[in-house]
Design an enzyme around this catalytic site. Structure first.
Site, short mmCIF file in Angstrom:
data_model
loop_
_atom_site.label_atom_id
_atom_site.label_comp_id
_atom_site.label_asym_id
_atom_site.label_seq_id
_atom_site.Cartn_x
_atom_site.Cartn_y
_atom_site.Cartn_z
N ASP A 12 57.33 47.44 -19.53
CA ASP A 12 57.16 46.76 -19.91
C ASP A 12 55.42 46.03 -18.75
O ASP A 12 56.24 46.01 -17.45
CB ASP A 12 58.10 45.34 -19.56
CG ASP A 12 57.57 44.09 -19.79
OD1 ASP A 12 56.17 43.66 -19.81
OD2 ASP A 12 58.03 42.92 -19.86
N ASN A 26 41.36 38.74 -24.95
CA ASN A 26 40.16 38.78 -25.94
C ASN A 26 39.02 37.86 -24.99
O ASN A 26 39.55 37.98 -24.50
CB ASN A 26 40.87 37.78 -27.00
CG ASN A 26 41.26 36.42 -26.50
OD1 ASN A 26 40.97 35.34 -26.06
ND2 ASN A 26 42.54 36.18 -27.10
N GLY A 34 50.24 39.70 -28.58
CA GLY A 34 51.02 41.29 -28.03
C GLY A 34 50.51 40.87 -25.96
O GLY A 34 51.66 40.35 -26.10
N VAL A 35 50.12 41.53 -25.86
CA VAL A 35 50.50 42.49 -24.46
C VAL A 35 49.89 41.14 -23.47
O VAL A 35 49.69 39.75 -22.97
CB VAL A 35 48.99 43.57 -24.00
CG1 VAL A 35 49.02 43.59 -22.22
CG2 VAL A 35 49.81 44.74 -24.11
N ASP A 36 48.20 40.28 -24.16
CA ASP A 36 47.48 39.13 -23.71
C ASP A 36 48.48 38.23 -23.02
O ASP A 36 48.40 37.66 -22.69
CB ASP A 36 46.49 38.67 -24.47
CG ASP A 36 45.73 37.62 -23.57
OD1 ASP A 36 45.59 37.55 -22.82
OD2 ASP A 36 44.94 37.39 -24.26
N THR A 124 45.23 49.19 -29.58
CA THR A 124 46.20 50.06 -30.50
C THR A 124 46.93 48.70 -30.60
O THR A 124 48.09 49.20 -31.86
CB THR A 124 46.77 50.71 -29.42
OG1 THR A 124 47.42 50.36 -28.75
CG2 THR A 124 45.84 51.85 -29.24
N GLY A 125 46.92 47.82 -30.59
CA GLY A 125 47.90 46.68 -31.23
C GLY A 125 46.83 46.18 -32.06
O GLY A 125 46.27 46.44 -33.59
N VAL A 126 46.63 44.24 -32.60
CA VAL A 126 46.45 44.37 -32.83
C VAL A 126 45.08 44.42 -33.72
O VAL A 126 44.44 43.74 -35.01
CB VAL A 126 46.46 42.04 -33.23
CG1 VAL A 126 47.73 41.92 -33.20
CG2 VAL A 126 45.93 41.12 -32.14
N TYR A 127 44.70 44.44 -33.08
CA TYR A 127 42.92 45.22 -33.04
C TYR A 127 42.86 46.40 -33.39
O TYR A 127 41.49 47.06 -33.90
CB TYR A 127 42.76 45.03 -31.59
CG TYR A 127 41.25 43.93 -30.96
CD1 TYR A 127 42.62 42.75 -31.47
CD2 TYR A 127 40.94 43.88 -29.83
CE1 TYR A 127 41.75 41.56 -30.82
CE2 TYR A 127 41.03 42.78 -29.36
CZ TYR A 127 40.72 41.20 -29.58
OH TYR A 127 40.66 39.89 -29.38
#
Length: 176
Positions: A12, A26, A34-36, A124-127
């Protein structure tokens, strides 16, 4: 480059005790998923306040760029917010923009004379950036930066949220 340890862990990003954690931000710098979202939630309102100050001064953060703020309640000292590209099939300069995220984050860490930094798997997530391609860019850009810049960094950790990324990074980092 030999003085800087590069490693991958599964974990994490918000729990990393390093000088700086990198946020997969972003362009608005106002938090997201996500991470953000995890960094903003765990770090608390101090991070968002500094992000708002940066927005007022420069109007957000362009893709490929990075900015630094406090880490608020995180165990790190700073958060470096790097804006990765959305994947469009590799046809919109995504590779260079992603490499730029890593270079700019490392440049900021070097300027601040930081000793340790932890990266998530940016974009690598929603992007939608393919994990294997993103890992190759991350490791390559990091190694290239270290070869061409004198830095105080002693450790660079790629913090992988899932097993697939962890395996990809370990394979790349253990190549001779």
């Amino acid at each position: 480059m030999s003085k800087t340890e590069l490693r991958a862990i599964k974990g994490d990003i918000t729990k990393q005790e390093v000088d700086a954690v990198v946020n997969a931000a972003n362009t608005s710098l106002l938090g997201g998923g996500g991470v953000d979202g995890a960094i903003h939630r765990t770090g608390g309102p101090a991070i968002l306040e500094e992000c708002k100050q940066i927005r007022a001064k420069q109007g957000g953060c362009p893709t490929g760029e990075a900015v630094i703020t406090t880490a608020g309640n995180l165990p790190a000292k700073y958060v470096i917010h790097a804006v990765g590209p959305v994947w469009h099939g590799g046809k919109q300069n995504e590779q260079e923009l992603l490499a730029s995220c890593y270079r700019n984050s490392l440049r900021i860490a070097s300027e601040k004379q930081l000793r340790s930094i932890a990266f998530p798997n940016i974009s690598t997530g929603v992007y939608g950036y393919p994990k294997g391609k993103a890992a190759e860019v991350a490791v390559s850009a990091t190694k290239d930066f270290l070869q061409h810049h004198d830095t105080n960094l002693q450790s660079i950790t790629f913090v992988c949220f899932d097993e697939e990324n962890y395996e990809l990074y370990n394979q790349l980092l253990n190549k001779v």
